[in-house]
Each structure stands twice: as C-alpha cells, then as structure tokens.
Motif scaffolding. Structure first.
Motif, short mmCIF file in Angstrom:
data_model
loop_
_atom_site.label_atom_id
_atom_site.label_comp_id
_atom_site.label_asym_id
_atom_site.label_seq_id
_atom_site.Cartn_x
_atom_site.Cartn_y
_atom_site.Cartn_z
N TYR A 136 0.85 -1.20 0.00
CA TYR A 136 0.00 0.00 0.00
C TYR A 136 0.88 1.25 0.00
CZ TYR A 136 -3.14 3.70 1.56
OH TYR A 136 -3.83 4.88 1.65
N ASN A 137 0.73 2.05 -1.02
CA ASN A 137 1.38 3.37 -1.12
C ASN A 137 2.89 3.34 -0.91
OD1 ASN A 137 -0.84 4.83 -1.87
ND2 ASN A 137 -1.14 5.86 0.10
N GLN A 190 15.40 -1.90 9.85
CA GLN A 190 14.80 -0.68 9.36
C GLN A 190 13.71 -0.18 10.32
OE1 GLN A 190 13.12 -1.93 5.65
NE2 GLN A 190 12.17 -3.71 6.57
N ASP A 191 13.26 1.03 10.05
CA ASP A 191 12.17 1.58 10.84
C ASP A 191 10.89 0.79 10.57
OD1 ASP A 191 13.84 3.54 11.83
OD2 ASP A 191 13.29 5.00 10.27
N ASP A 202 9.21 -4.54 1.60
CA ASP A 202 10.45 -3.87 2.01
C ASP A 202 11.47 -4.83 2.60
OD1 ASP A 202 8.96 -4.45 4.23
OD2 ASP A 202 9.28 -2.53 5.23
N ASP A 203 11.30 -6.14 2.36
CA ASP A 203 12.26 -7.14 2.85
C ASP A 203 13.04 -7.70 1.66
OD1 ASP A 203 11.43 -6.97 5.55
OD2 ASP A 203 9.73 -8.28 5.13
N PRO A 204 14.27 -7.23 1.43
CA PRO A 204 15.03 -7.65 0.25
C PRO A 204 15.24 -9.17 0.20
CG PRO A 204 16.11 -5.82 1.38
CD PRO A 204 15.04 -6.31 2.29
N LYS A 236 9.30 0.80 -3.27
CA LYS A 236 9.63 -0.48 -2.63
C LYS A 236 9.06 -1.65 -3.40
CE LYS A 236 10.18 1.36 2.05
NZ LYS A 236 11.63 1.14 2.09
N ILE A 237 7.81 -1.55 -3.87
CA ILE A 237 7.21 -2.67 -4.58
C ILE A 237 7.88 -2.86 -5.94
CG2 ILE A 237 5.32 -1.35 -5.63
CD1 ILE A 237 5.21 -4.97 -4.28
#
Length: 274
Positions: free
Chosen positions: A15-16, A207-208, A94-96, A20-21
C-alpha cells in the motif's frame, strides 16, 4: 517438476510504497519459472501498482487491486485466501530477497515432502517440531519469537490447512494473525510438524517499522483469551518476547489509567450536558 502445475505462490501485499514494490518485484523476476507464480495485492494505493511496471513485466506479475483499503492485516489475510498452489510465501515489499530464495524454499520442501505445514527461515539452527508444545519451546527468546512473527521469513504448505484460513480472519485484529493461525492449527492437530531452517530467504535490515508498537502490545494480549486451553505455553511464548513480565504489567496499568481518565472525562462531560 516438469509439466506440473505451479508449486509456489509468492504474494506481496502493499500500500502506497511504489518504489519499494518496484524494487521487490524486480528482484524476484529472475527467480520466477513455470513452478512459481507472483502476485501483488494492491490495497487501493493512491497510484495503482499496475502503473508501475512495463507491459513486459506485467506478463509475469499478477496484480490484484482491492476496491477499497481493507487494512494491512486483512490484506495479508487475503494472500492466504487467494492462494491456489501448494506452497505460499507472503513477502513484505520492504524485505530484500536473497538471489536464491525460491531455490531455498524448493530444496527445503523436497527434503521433507508434505510432512511439514509451516517453515520458518533465518533461524540460528535447523530443527523440526511436532505439535503445539514443541513449537512453543522454540520461542523462548525475543529473537525466536520475532523470527516467526516476521512474515517474510515464513512459508506455508497451504494445502495442509486451507480450511483453517478462517482463523486468520477471526483474529485479524490481533496483528499477529499468521502466528495465531499456525498455533491454532497445532492446537487442533498436535501431530502437525513445523520446520526451522538456518537458511535465509531475505536480507534482514534493521529498518524503521511502519506500525505502532504500543498498539501491537495491547492487541497481542488477546492471545491469553484465544488460547485458554494452552495458556501455560502461550504465557511463556508471548511473555518471553517482551522480556520481563513486570513490563507488561506496567503497560497494562498505564493503559487502564488512561482509560479511567478518559472515562471520567466523558462522564463529566455528559453530566455537564445533563
């Protein structure tokens, strides 16, 4: 696996977070094959996810856009509901991912076959557990709990508990629906097996976080009501995550105090109106 239907579905709820996606999908494209299908569930982002990829890229990515924003947890639950392959990997945007993540999943699955319904990767050890109690005993530290809580480290043999996906929807407000679903399945069938692997699917980066820790702690206290039959094990599991029991007690006191103050304020306002 030649001429067989896809074995693994990778679902990315998002979402938004356009950048990242984009990055995550493009990391995965080289790992796709006829045995793997990739889905993105767009939780009604301001900019539709389908607009972020080329026509060629969209040939390899199935993008589902929700008509409305159903909330983050419900969007994750939909990954479980929609999955039609045997294996499911719900991956954060956001998890590579590591370059051989799909191979790691397949290697692990074929080493066990259909004897395991839940896989947790990125552990400091390799182990297989049977039943509810053994699973809980693998969660005696905060790091162990966090590993199972982090959805990108987990893969599910969805074919072994598809009918139990309703558990996730039932407890979706607890913010740990994935873990509750696994625990409930183990509570219902104490012969089910879980596998913990030292191999990694993602590159962990500190990460945050994008959710409220305070909300998380409050909502996860529902776990004590959900697992009344197995309360002793669950006490150990969830209290170990937060370290000292006294911390949880103090938090409860703060929450109760805030509630009482708010209630007094509301009552006084109503009295003034009356």
């Amino acid at each position: 696996m030649e001429n067989n239907p896809p074995l693994l579905s990778i679902y990315i709820p998002t979402y938004n977070r356009p950048e990242k996606i984009q990055i995550q999908v493009r990391r995965l494209l080289p790992q796709l094959s006829s045995h793997v299908v990739l889905y993105v569930i767009d939780n009604h982002s301001d900019q539709p996810v389908c607009d972020l990829f080329s026509d060629e890229e969209r040939e390899y990515v199935n993008i589902i856009r929700n008509d409305i924003n159903v909330g983050g947890d419900a969007n994750i639950a939909r990954c479980f509901e929609y999955c039609s392959t045997k294996l499911l990997w719900v991956l954060g945007d956001d998890d590579p991912v590591v370059e051989n993540a799909v191979d790691v999943i397949f290697d692990t699955y074929f080493s066990q076959g259909d004897s395991v319904f839940y896989y947790n990767f990125g552990r400091p050890y390799d182990a297989v557990t049977t039943g509810f109690d053994e699973f809980c005993l693998k969660h005696t530290t905060r790091a162990e709990f966090s590993s199972s809580f982090m959805m990108s480290k987990c893969v599910y043999n969805i074919s072994l508990f598809k009918s139990d996906v309703m558990i996730y929807y039932k407890y979706v407000s607890c913010m740990i629906g994935t873990l509750i679903t696994v625990l409930k399945c183990l509570e219902y069938d104490n012969k089910k097996k879980c596998l913990f692997s030292s191999r990694s699917l993602i590159v962990y980066n500190d990460q945050d976080i994008h959710w409220s820790i305070e909300d998380y702690i409050i909502k996860t206290q529902l776990i004590f009501d959900i697992f009344k039959k197995s309360i002793e094990c669950c006490n150990e599991l969830f209290l170990s995550h937060w370290g000292k029991f006294i911390s949880l007690i103090c938090l409860r006191c703060v929450v109760i105090k805030k509630y009482l103050v708010l209630r007094s304020f509301i009552y006084s306002e109503l009295s003034d109106v009356g």
